[in-house]
Design a protein around this motif. Structure first.
Motif, PDB file in Angstrom:
ATOM      1  N   ASN A 176       0.918  -1.186   0.099  1.00  0.00           N
ATOM      2  CA  ASN A 176      -0.084   0.013   0.037  1.00  0.00           C
ATOM      3  C   ASN A 176       0.720   1.336   0.309  1.00  0.00           C
ATOM      4  O   ASN A 176       0.479   2.420  -0.503  1.00  0.00           O
ATOM      5  CB  ASN A 176      -1.006  -0.076   1.245  1.00  0.00           C
ATOM      6  N   PHE A 177       1.786   1.240   0.547  1.00  0.00           N
ATOM      7  CA  PHE A 177       2.740   2.417   0.676  1.00  0.00           C
ATOM      8  C   PHE A 177       4.011   2.501   0.142  1.00  0.00           C
ATOM      9  O   PHE A 177       4.924   3.378   0.802  1.00  0.00           O
ATOM     10  CB  PHE A 177       2.834   2.786   2.594  1.00  0.00           C
ATOM     11  N   GLY A 178       4.402   1.549  -0.617  1.00  0.00           N
ATOM     12  CA  GLY A 178       5.776   1.677  -1.369  1.00  0.00           C
ATOM     13  C   GLY A 178       7.004   1.228  -0.896  1.00  0.00           C
ATOM     14  O   GLY A 178       7.957   1.697  -0.757  1.00  0.00           O
ATOM     15  N   GLY A 179       6.675  -0.201  -0.225  1.00  0.00           N
ATOM     16  CA  GLY A 179       7.681  -0.819   0.556  1.00  0.00           C
ATOM     17  C   GLY A 179       8.758  -1.581  -0.339  1.00  0.00           C
ATOM     18  O   GLY A 179       9.944  -1.720  -0.077  1.00  0.00           O
ATOM     19  N   MET A 180       8.220  -2.161  -1.391  1.00  0.00           N
ATOM     20  CA  MET A 180       8.895  -2.744  -2.276  1.00  0.00           C
ATOM     21  C   MET A 180       9.899  -2.153  -3.141  1.00  0.00           C
ATOM     22  O   MET A 180       9.561  -2.177  -4.585  1.00  0.00           O
ATOM     23  CB  MET A 180       8.373  -3.983  -2.812  1.00  0.00           C
ATOM     24  N   ASP A 181      10.942  -1.361  -2.756  1.00  0.00           N
ATOM     25  CA  ASP A 181      11.616  -0.637  -3.609  1.00  0.00           C
ATOM     26  C   ASP A 181      12.149  -1.291  -4.779  1.00  0.00           C
ATOM     27  O   ASP A 181      12.384  -0.247  -5.802  1.00  0.00           O
ATOM     28  CB  ASP A 181      12.419   0.298  -2.623  1.00  0.00           C
ATOM     29  N   LYS A 182      12.480  -2.377  -4.599  1.00  0.00           N
ATOM     30  CA  LYS A 182      13.552  -2.712  -5.770  1.00  0.00           C
ATOM     31  C   LYS A 182      12.544  -3.150  -7.153  1.00  0.00           C
ATOM     32  O   LYS A 182      12.707  -2.958  -8.134  1.00  0.00           O
ATOM     33  CB  LYS A 182      14.139  -4.180  -5.567  1.00  0.00           C
ATOM     34  N   LEU A 183      11.324  -3.659  -6.610  1.00  0.00           N
ATOM     35  CA  LEU A 183      10.304  -3.796  -7.798  1.00  0.00           C
ATOM     36  C   LEU A 183       9.712  -2.595  -8.288  1.00  0.00           C
ATOM     37  O   LEU A 183       9.153  -2.522  -9.152  1.00  0.00           O
ATOM     38  CB  LEU A 183       9.373  -4.629  -7.227  1.00  0.00           C
TER      39      LEU A 183
END
Length: 345
Positions: A173-180
């Protein structure tokens, strides 16, 4: 080989679960697909909205039988700040050489809000012990987090806990999977980047799994944010449901009950400010703490499965390629093979 079995094996290796409701490894081995409730999600745009929602939601769902699964990261730390003093917090610690110890940060968060902190030590022997019963309950092979979640849930159950608050949904929801989220992916790039194991690299007979990605295709590119919410997220929910339900625990998922009523600021994320709204809220809740580096729920599979190199593996697999896999990838093969053997498939 049975076509359904080939398809199920291919999808499990690629996604760590079967992303099609009703699909199974045989007529009697169909994993329970998560029931995604038709619920009214709460819209949030800033930390003020998030704070107000979490305060009310946790208060409404909390009673004396509620605990929290507390990691070393910011998502669960924020949730912990809303709990009454003396609430039980459980942190998973994987005991292996050079394993990440999340309990160090978690203890600081628990102390800040006077929570009763317990560390649940997870060993490879626990994976040996609990994997078969979790697979029987699920009717499928496991995601690597399920054994650890199950042991933590068992420990909570001993303490009279029947509900555990978890941080599911914060990343998606808040943009944690930065690599993806690091770039705008072409369709083929994303298929190769996201798929945990491309089935053609490990299975002698396989099906191509691109059709799972096709609904998210945008010309040459892909709507990877929708994919992560609808495909990746469901697999995580299924893993928690399997582990918790077998232990007699219900999950409380505050982040899954809200949505960001705004576009993610990808520029911020790509410049290192991942989960920027939650980082801001964490700083308010723990104003004398440094924001920790992102700590993934890292299982020490590289250590535990170091010697798993495809010796005497079933004929369905390309044994010579097993040694090329990471520890987490080896787990998928190991678990799938064990599931096939136990069920005489």
């Amino acid at each position: 080989m049975n076509k359904n079995k080939i398809e199920a094996m291919s999808l499990y290796l690629a996604f760590r679960y079967l992303p099609i409701e009703g699909m199974g490894y045989s007529d009697s081995l169909i994993p329970t697909y998560p029931k995604i409730k038709d619920k009214q999600l709460y819209p949030v745009k800033n930390t003020y909205d998030i704070d107000n929602f979490l305060k009310e939601y946790i208060n409404n769902n909390f009673d004396k039988s509620t605990g929290i699964l507390l990691s070393g990261g910011i998502d669960s730390a924020i949730l912990a700040s809303y709990l009454p003093e003396g609430s039980n917090a459980y942190t998973i610690y994987f005991k292996a050489e050079d394993a990440i110890d999340e309990s160090i940060n978690a203890k600081k968060y628990a102390n800040a809000y006077k929570l009763n902190h317990k560390v649940v030590t997870v060993l490879w022997e626990d994976y040996i012990k609990y994997t078969p019963i979790l697979m029987e309950h699920k009717k499928g092979p496991l995601h690597a987090i399920e054994v650890a979640l199950y042991k933590a849930a068992l420990e909570a159950k001993k303490d009279g806990i029947t509900k555990l608050i978890v941080g599911n949904g914060a990343d998606s929801n808040f943009g944690g999977m930065d690599k993806l989220l690091s770039k705008d992916w072409t369709f083929d790039e994303f298929v190769n980047r996201y798929s945990f194991i491309l089935p053609q690299n490990i299975l002698k007979e396989y099906i191509k799994i691109d059709y799972i990605y096709e609904p998210f295709r945008k010309g040459e590119y892909i709507d990877y944010i929708s994919f992560l919410n609808k495909i990746h997220g469901v697999g995580i929910i299924q893993s928690f449901e399997n582990s918790f339900s077998l232990a007699g625990i219900n999950a409380i998922e505050p982040y899954e009950n809200m949505y960001l009523n705004d576009k993610l600021d990808l520029e911020k994320i790509r410049n290192g400010n991942t989960k920027y709204l939650l980082r801001e809220l964490f700083s308010k809740k723990y104003n004398n703490f440094e924001i920790p580096d992102k700590i993934p729920f890292r299982r020490p599979m590289d250590q535990w499965l170091y010697d798993y190199n495809g010796d005497n593996i079933r004929d369905e697999f390309i044994s010579s390629n097993i040694k090329l896999l990471s520890g987490d990838q080896k787990w998928l093969v190991y678990c799938l093979e064990l599931f096939l053997n136990i069920n005489n498939l």
